[in-house]
Design a protein around this motif. Structure first.
Motif, PDB file in Angstrom:
ATOM      1  N   HIS A  63      72.118 -24.716 -86.584  1.00 38.37           N
ATOM      2  CA  HIS A  63      72.332 -25.001 -87.997  1.00 38.37           C
ATOM      3  C   HIS A  63      73.078 -26.328 -88.095  1.00 38.37           C
ATOM      4  CE1 HIS A  63      71.084 -21.107 -89.529  1.00 38.37           C
ATOM      5  NE2 HIS A  63      71.688 -20.579 -88.484  1.00 38.37           N
ATOM      6  N   ARG A 123      82.914 -30.379 -93.143  1.00 40.18           N
ATOM      7  CA  ARG A 123      83.065 -28.923 -93.285  1.00 40.18           C
ATOM      8  C   ARG A 123      83.503 -28.292 -91.958  1.00 40.18           C
ATOM      9  NH1 ARG A 123      77.895 -25.604 -94.988  1.00 40.18           N
ATOM     10  NH2 ARG A 123      78.152 -26.686 -96.948  1.00 40.18           N
ATOM     11  N   LEU A 152      61.694 -19.282 -88.620  1.00 46.04           N
ATOM     12  CA  LEU A 152      62.180 -17.897 -88.689  1.00 46.04           C
ATOM     13  C   LEU A 152      63.472 -17.703 -87.894  1.00 46.04           C
ATOM     14  CD1 LEU A 152      58.936 -15.745 -88.382  1.00 46.04           C
ATOM     15  CD2 LEU A 152      60.525 -15.746 -90.294  1.00 46.04           C
ATOM     16  N   GLU A 154      86.941 -26.221 -91.305  1.00 44.66           N
ATOM     17  CA  GLU A 154      86.963 -24.847 -90.826  1.00 44.66           C
ATOM     18  C   GLU A 154      87.754 -24.720 -89.517  1.00 44.66           C
ATOM     19  OE1 GLU A 154      82.858 -23.486 -92.990  1.00 44.66           O
ATOM     20  OE2 GLU A 154      82.861 -23.687 -90.817  1.00 44.66           O
ATOM     21  N   ALA A 197      69.829 -14.870 -89.954  1.00 48.96           N
ATOM     22  CA  ALA A 197      69.403 -16.110 -90.607  1.00 48.96           C
ATOM     23  C   ALA A 197      67.976 -15.971 -91.132  1.00 48.96           C
ATOM     24  CB  ALA A 197      69.491 -17.277 -89.626  1.00 48.96           C
ATOM     25  N   ARG A 243      76.317 -19.736 -97.276  1.00 46.23           N
ATOM     26  CA  ARG A 243      76.262 -21.022 -98.002  1.00 46.23           C
ATOM     27  C   ARG A 243      74.832 -21.342 -98.440  1.00 46.23           C
ATOM     28  NH1 ARG A 243      81.182 -23.190 -97.914  1.00 46.23           N
ATOM     29  NH2 ARG A 243      82.401 -23.176 -95.995  1.00 46.23           N
ATOM     30  N   ILE A 300      78.659 -17.761 -91.831  1.00 44.32           N
ATOM     31  CA  ILE A 300      79.057 -18.585 -92.997  1.00 44.32           C
ATOM     32  C   ILE A 300      77.872 -19.414 -93.493  1.00 44.32           C
ATOM     33  CG2 ILE A 300      80.592 -20.416 -93.833  1.00 44.32           C
ATOM     34  CD1 ILE A 300      82.637 -19.523 -91.723  1.00 44.32           C
ATOM     35  N   ALA A 301      77.140 -20.019 -92.553  1.00 39.07           N
ATOM     36  CA  ALA A 301      76.026 -20.903 -92.933  1.00 39.07           C
ATOM     37  C   ALA A 301      74.983 -20.151 -93.768  1.00 39.07           C
ATOM     38  CB  ALA A 301      75.375 -21.492 -91.689  1.00 39.07           C
ATOM     39  N   ASN A 302      74.748 -18.894 -93.414  1.00 41.21           N
ATOM     40  CA  ASN A 302      73.769 -18.109 -94.179  1.00 41.21           C
ATOM     41  C   ASN A 302      74.240 -17.882 -95.607  1.00 41.21           C
ATOM     42  OD1 ASN A 302      72.053 -17.827 -91.971  1.00 41.21           O
ATOM     43  ND2 ASN A 302      73.148 -16.023 -91.224  1.00 41.21           N
ATOM     44  N   PRO A 307      65.962 -20.199 -86.363  1.00 44.11           N
ATOM     45  CA  PRO A 307      66.428 -21.555 -86.096  1.00 44.11           C
ATOM     46  C   PRO A 307      67.312 -21.625 -84.851  1.00 44.11           C
ATOM     47  CG  PRO A 307      67.427 -20.665 -88.103  1.00 44.11           C
ATOM     48  CD  PRO A 307      66.403 -19.690 -87.666  1.00 44.11           C
ATOM     49  N   VAL A 335      75.699 -28.498 -89.801  1.00 42.33           N
ATOM     50  CA  VAL A 335      76.853 -28.347 -90.689  1.00 42.33           C
ATOM     51  C   VAL A 335      77.535 -29.713 -90.753  1.00 42.33           C
ATOM     52  CG1 VAL A 335      79.056 -27.167 -91.020  1.00 42.33           C
ATOM     53  CG2 VAL A 335      77.146 -25.951 -89.994  1.00 42.33           C
TER      54      VAL A 335
END
Lengths: 210, 317
Positions: A25, A31, A20, A35, B78, B107, B103-105, A22, A27
């Protein structure tokens, strides 16, 4: 047995919480680097190159003032449709124009120019004071917000272009005298349909006094 | 236990009828599916208007729509996205919490085949969302800066209340304002502090700024919630006539105070326009359209005592 169930429940609850909320993330490095490099942007350098290689060569694509001004007088809405560039959602628009005429008067930060033969009233006002905003950046259609991931970079271009005008165009223009013949190119932003277009206020990109 | 076959058949028929009725009534209420509206915070009336306008338009277009509150927290955002992806939504109208962190969300939704349409706040990417409708904060604050100089004059001490420092809108507004005001050396910025777009924090920050700078002449606030907080602090200190307040957003309470001559100006964003357009874009995408401009600037109008009558209800009357 009870202990095993308790531990399993605890692990399950922890897993659920992590799912729920995290902690991080993942990546891809590619990428992330793309960025990061996109953020390093030198607006001054970009604008310098853009000015000489794209903006000045595009002046011959600007609408001639002797065509635009009568069109605005005849039908402002049609002139807007045919010659203006609209900006996103809103009622403002910009003309990218060029022309030649005679300096009728000079006051404060404005040079009034008559374009029509024997014009006695100002038809164009060239702005010679501090230049602000996005008129130059957006007026030609050469740059688009959609090409810039971070709008701060795009806005920095507006500021850098205004500085270039202040350094390269305005000092010479301010020396102009009444009666001089002048050729010019620039962008005129119209805020909305109710704006007074007589005269048209132009932020100059180029100005040559003969 | 003996079962009456007639009774059993009746129960089966009634259950089937109930299932069919439930299915057909839900299909009638949302024949086109569900659209999610994810809003950065519902703790600010402006964002409530933004979210409600998107939801209302989605419902008008024939969808079920639900608002998710991210509470200005990327982790909560998220979790909202995970929930949305798992729940079969067809599109997301999205007001991000963080230009990079969100951004990650987007994507993740894109990878799950769910199109995302950003409103008001951008994400620093041009290939994740389908489109982004963003107020032209920079040029809106250029106009505010020009009006600031006209009203305050070319000399005086002023303060700036910034929004959330990680948000692009904060800096686009600040840079637009300073692109004008910094040309006047007589205008001295004596304080620049973040109040995180929050009214209560703005009240506190303004109180401490006033203690250190009793001769302040103006305050530029990065949104209207902070303008309201700053004005409240000025009233409490008895300095509301000495210090001119400038906001940004076009919130109803600020527009009313401009009409009363208590706040000097604001920049009118058009939250309802942005939100409704995003819902319409989502519908067009679901119907098959694919060519959308990535970033669509939305004009910001300067609202002052001279034109305040034209504005209200988060837009032009």
């Amino acid at each position: 047995m009870r202990r095993a169930i308790a531990i399993t429940a605890l692990i399950g609850a922890a897993g659920g919480l992590c799912w729920l909320f995290p902690l991080f993330h993942v990546v891809s490095l590619k990428r992330a680097l793309a960025e990061k490099s996109a953020r390093i942007f030198d607006a001054a350098q970009f604008s310098d190159v853009f000015w000489s290689e794209k903006l000045l060569p595009s002046i011959d694509k600007a609408v001639p003032a002797e065509k635009l001004l009568p069109a605005i007088r005849a039908d402002p809405a049609a002139a807007k449709t045919n010659y203006a560039r609209s900006l996103g959602m809103g009622d403002s628009y910009i003309y990218f124009l060029r022309g030649a005429g005679k300096v009728i008067s000079i006051s404060g930060d404005e040079i009034s120019v008559g374009v029509s033969e024997n014009a006695t009233n100002a038809e164009i006002v060239l702005e010679t004071g501090l230049i602000f905003g996005n008129t130059l950046r957006d007026g030609t259609g050469l740059l688009s917000a959609s090409d810039y991931p971070d709008s701060q970079d795009f806005n920095d271009i507006a500021s850098a272009l205004n500085k270039i005008v202040g350094q390269r165009v305005l000092p010479k223009l301010r020396e102009t005298k009444v009666g001089a013949k002048i050729s010019f190119a620039g962008c005129a932003e119209v805020d909305d349909e109710s704006a007074d277009l007589h005269p048209l206020h132009v932020v100059p990109i180029q100005a040559e006094v003969q | 236990m003996k079962t009456n076959p007639f009774k059993l058949a009746l129960i089966v028929c009634l259950t089937a009828a109930a299932i069919l009725f439930t299915h057909s009534s839900s299909a009638q209420s949302a024949p086109k599916g569900k659209i999610a509206v994810v809003v950065s915070t519902l703790n600010n009336p402006w964002f409530v208007v933004l979210g409600e306008a998107a939801k209302a338009r989605a419902i008008e277009l024939g969808y079920d729509a639900t608002i998710f509150d991210s509470q200005n927290d990327t982790a909560k955002e998220a979790a909202n996205f995970e929930n949305i992806i798992a729940s079969g939504y067809k599109a997301i109208v999205f007001n991000p919490t963080d230009a990079n962190g969100s951004i990650a969300n987007v994507r993740k939704a894109k990878d799950a085949g769910i199109p995302v349409f950003c409103i008001d706040r951008e994400i620093n990417s041009t290939n994740a969302a389908v489109a982004q409708m963003l107020s032209d904060n920079y040029s809106g604050c250029v106009k505010l800066g020009q009006y600031f100089v006209k009203q305050v004059g070319e000399n005086g001490k002023y303060a700036e209340l910034l929004g959330i420092v990680g948000d692009n809108n904060t800096w686009n507004r600040s840079k637009g304002f300073h692109s004008v005001v910094d040309n006047y050396p007589g205008l001295k910025m004596v304080a620049q502090q973040s109040a995180e777009f929050d009214r209560a924090k703005a009240l506190e920050v303004m109180e401490s700024i006033l203690q250190a700078n009793p001769d302040l002449t103006a305050v530029f606030c990065g949104n209207d919630a902070m303008a309201m907080g700053a004005y409240q602090a000025l009233v409490a200190a008895g300095k509301e006539k000495q210090v001119k307040v400038f906001g940004f957003d076009g919130a109803d309470d600020v527009v009313k105070l401009i009409a009363e001559g208590k706040i000097t100006a604001t920049g009118m964003q058009f939250p309802k326009l942005m939100a409704r357009t995003a819902a319409e874009y989502a519908d067009e995408y679901i119907q098959g359209k694919r060519d959308f401009n990535q970033k669509i600037p939305v004009k910001v109008d300067l609202v002052t005592k001279d034109n305040v009558g034209k504005y209200g209800d988060y837009g032009k009357k």
